[in-house]
Design a protein around this motif. Structure first.
Motif, PDB file in Angstrom:
ATOM      1  N   UNK A  44     114.894  73.759 -54.223  1.00  0.00           N
ATOM      2  CA  UNK A  44     116.017  74.684 -54.404  1.00  0.00           C
ATOM      3  C   UNK A  44     117.336  73.986 -54.101  1.00  0.00           C
ATOM      4  N   UNK A  45     118.356  74.352 -54.862  1.00  0.00           N
ATOM      5  CA  UNK A  45     119.696  73.816 -54.657  1.00  0.00           C
ATOM      6  C   UNK A  45     120.698  74.958 -54.708  1.00  0.00           C
ATOM      7  N   UNK A  46     121.676  74.916 -53.795  1.00  0.00           N
ATOM      8  CA  UNK A  46     122.799  75.847 -53.821  1.00  0.00           C
ATOM      9  C   UNK A  46     123.982  75.110 -54.427  1.00  0.00           C
ATOM     10  N   UNK A  47     124.460  75.597 -55.557  1.00  0.00           N
ATOM     11  CA  UNK A  47     125.577  74.958 -56.248  1.00  0.00           C
ATOM     12  C   UNK A  47     126.880  75.518 -55.692  1.00  0.00           C
ATOM     13  N   UNK A  72     117.744  77.372 -58.730  1.00  0.00           N
ATOM     14  CA  UNK A  72     119.182  77.144 -58.672  1.00  0.00           C
ATOM     15  C   UNK A  72     119.872  78.407 -58.161  1.00  0.00           C
ATOM     16  N   UNK A  73     120.605  78.251 -57.066  1.00  0.00           N
ATOM     17  CA  UNK A  73     121.303  79.357 -56.413  1.00  0.00           C
ATOM     18  C   UNK A  73     122.803  79.101 -56.520  1.00  0.00           C
ATOM     19  N   UNK A  74     123.539  80.073 -57.001  1.00  0.00           N
ATOM     20  CA  UNK A  74     124.984  79.945 -57.128  1.00  0.00           C
ATOM     21  C   UNK A  74     125.657  80.395 -55.833  1.00  0.00           C
ATOM     22  N   UNK A  75     126.585  79.588 -55.343  1.00  0.00           N
ATOM     23  CA  UNK A  75     127.315  79.913 -54.122  1.00  0.00           C
ATOM     24  C   UNK A  75     128.509  80.804 -54.440  1.00  0.00           C
ATOM     25  N   UNK A  76     128.539  81.982 -53.824  1.00  0.00           N
ATOM     26  CA  UNK A  76     129.670  82.911 -53.822  1.00  0.00           C
ATOM     27  C   UNK A  76     129.897  83.642 -55.139  1.00  0.00           C
ATOM     28  N   UNK A  77     129.607  83.004 -56.274  1.00  0.00           N
ATOM     29  CA  UNK A  77     129.927  83.581 -57.580  1.00  0.00           C
ATOM     30  C   UNK A  77     128.657  83.868 -58.358  1.00  0.00           C
ATOM     31  N   UNK A  78     128.434  85.122 -58.775  1.00  0.00           N
ATOM     32  CA  UNK A  78     127.280  85.392 -59.635  1.00  0.00           C
ATOM     33  C   UNK A  78     127.363  84.554 -60.907  1.00  0.00           C
ATOM     34  N   UNK A  80     125.082  83.901 -64.641  1.00  0.00           N
ATOM     35  CA  UNK A  80     123.943  84.389 -65.417  1.00  0.00           C
ATOM     36  C   UNK A  80     122.795  83.406 -65.528  1.00  0.00           C
ATOM     37  N   UNK A  81     123.057  82.114 -65.340  1.00  0.00           N
ATOM     38  CA  UNK A  81     121.986  81.128 -65.449  1.00  0.00           C
ATOM     39  C   UNK A  81     121.270  80.882 -64.132  1.00  0.00           C
ATOM     40  N   UNK A  82     121.854  81.335 -63.012  1.00  0.00           N
ATOM     41  CA  UNK A  82     121.289  81.044 -61.695  1.00  0.00           C
ATOM     42  C   UNK A  82     120.096  81.943 -61.389  1.00  0.00           C
ATOM     43  N   UNK A  83     119.246  81.453 -60.494  1.00  0.00           N
ATOM     44  CA  UNK A  83     118.084  82.212 -60.044  1.00  0.00           C
ATOM     45  C   UNK A  83     118.380  83.050 -58.808  1.00  0.00           C
ATOM     46  N   UNK A  84     119.509  82.805 -58.160  1.00  0.00           N
ATOM     47  CA  UNK A  84     119.861  83.519 -56.946  1.00  0.00           C
ATOM     48  C   UNK A  84     121.333  83.337 -56.637  1.00  0.00           C
ATOM     49  N   UNK A  85     121.808  84.050 -55.626  1.00  0.00           N
ATOM     50  CA  UNK A  85     123.207  84.036 -55.232  1.00  0.00           C
ATOM     51  C   UNK A  85     123.281  83.878 -53.722  1.00  0.00           C
ATOM     52  N   UNK A 100     119.292  86.377 -64.706  1.00  0.00           N
ATOM     53  CA  UNK A 100     117.976  86.492 -64.100  1.00  0.00           C
ATOM     54  C   UNK A 100     118.006  86.537 -62.580  1.00  0.00           C
ATOM     55  N   UNK A 101     119.182  86.295 -61.995  1.00  0.00           N
ATOM     56  CA  UNK A 101     119.268  86.284 -60.533  1.00  0.00           C
ATOM     57  C   UNK A 101     119.187  87.699 -59.983  1.00  0.00           C
ATOM     58  N   UNK A 102     118.327  87.911 -59.025  1.00  0.00           N
ATOM     59  CA  UNK A 102     118.215  89.209 -58.366  1.00  0.00           C
ATOM     60  C   UNK A 102     118.254  89.080 -56.846  1.00  0.00           C
ATOM     61  N   UNK A 103     117.791  87.953 -56.316  1.00  0.00           N
ATOM     62  CA  UNK A 103     117.752  87.772 -54.874  1.00  0.00           C
ATOM     63  C   UNK A 103     119.038  87.106 -54.397  1.00  0.00           C
ATOM     64  N   UNK A 104     119.445  87.476 -53.183  1.00  0.00           N
ATOM     65  CA  UNK A 104     120.656  86.876 -52.645  1.00  0.00           C
ATOM     66  C   UNK A 104     120.505  86.623 -51.158  1.00  0.00           C
TER      67      UNK A 104
END
Length: 201
Positions: A44-47, A72-78, A80-85, A100-104
């Protein structure tokens, strides 16, 4: 942990890498660095990269999301391509967003902040600082040793994590570790990921 949290914990990697391209050695590409880390077993990576223009950051997240087996987890900003936030400590729970991201999760700096994140629906939290960190000189002091255990959601120790102290974070009760500078600054980031994974197993 409740059943839903245990289910997530079964999937959440013990090691998460946070990006910061400004710390990369000269001429090293961020995407190539993360691909090298994935080959070493990174799950897992937080971008982060909050200074990028919106279109460039979206392209980066989308490119990394194509790496097989990488969460792939997006930092701070939702995105659409990320798996999480992953939210900053001050950000409220997210509204539903497309993709597809639902978990945060959320960055936390105390046991009470982790408890609040869990109550608001976070699926994980980072808790920092674990130790002195070169990425944020003067940030601290380190949290007490009893900060990591007995939470309602998986907690990743963040701040100053290295292959030399990652096992100590797990022994203190952290579910896993989140690492930025130790990997980003490395000439051979895959080797650092391999050592970290061995330490947190």
């Amino acid at each position: 942990m409740n059943p839903a949290t245990r289910s997530l914990a079964a999937r959440l990697p013990r090691l998460v890498v946070l990006t910061d391209r400004t710390q990369l050695p000269a001429r090293r590409c961020l995407v190539e660095t993360i691909i090298e880390c994935r080959r070493a077993g990174l799950g897992a990576v937080v971008v982060r990269e909050h200074d990028l223009e919106a279109y460039a950051r979206r392209a980066l997240v989308a490119q990394l999301a194509q790496v097989p087996g990488l969460w792939v987890i997006s930092s701070r900003l939702p995105d659409p391509a990320a798996h999480g936030l992953h939210l900053a400590s001050h950000q409220p729970p997210p509204r539903p967003w497309s993709g597809r991201a639902r978990r945060w999760g959320r960055s936390c700096h105390s046991r009470s902040e982790v408890a609040r994140a869990a109550a608001e629906g976070a699926a994980w939290a980072t808790l920092s600082p674990f130790a002195a960190t070169r990425s944020k000189p003067g940030y601290g002091p380190a949290l007490p040793a009893d900060a990591w255990a007995e939470h309602d959601i998986p907690v990743l120790a963040l701040g100053g994590l290295t292959p030399d102290n990652a096992a100590r974070a797990r022994e203190a009760g952290a579910y896993g570790v989140a690492v930025m500078g130790e990997v980003m600054r490395a000439d051979r980031p895959g080797d650092v990921v391999d050592q970290l994974l061995e330490a947190v197993r």
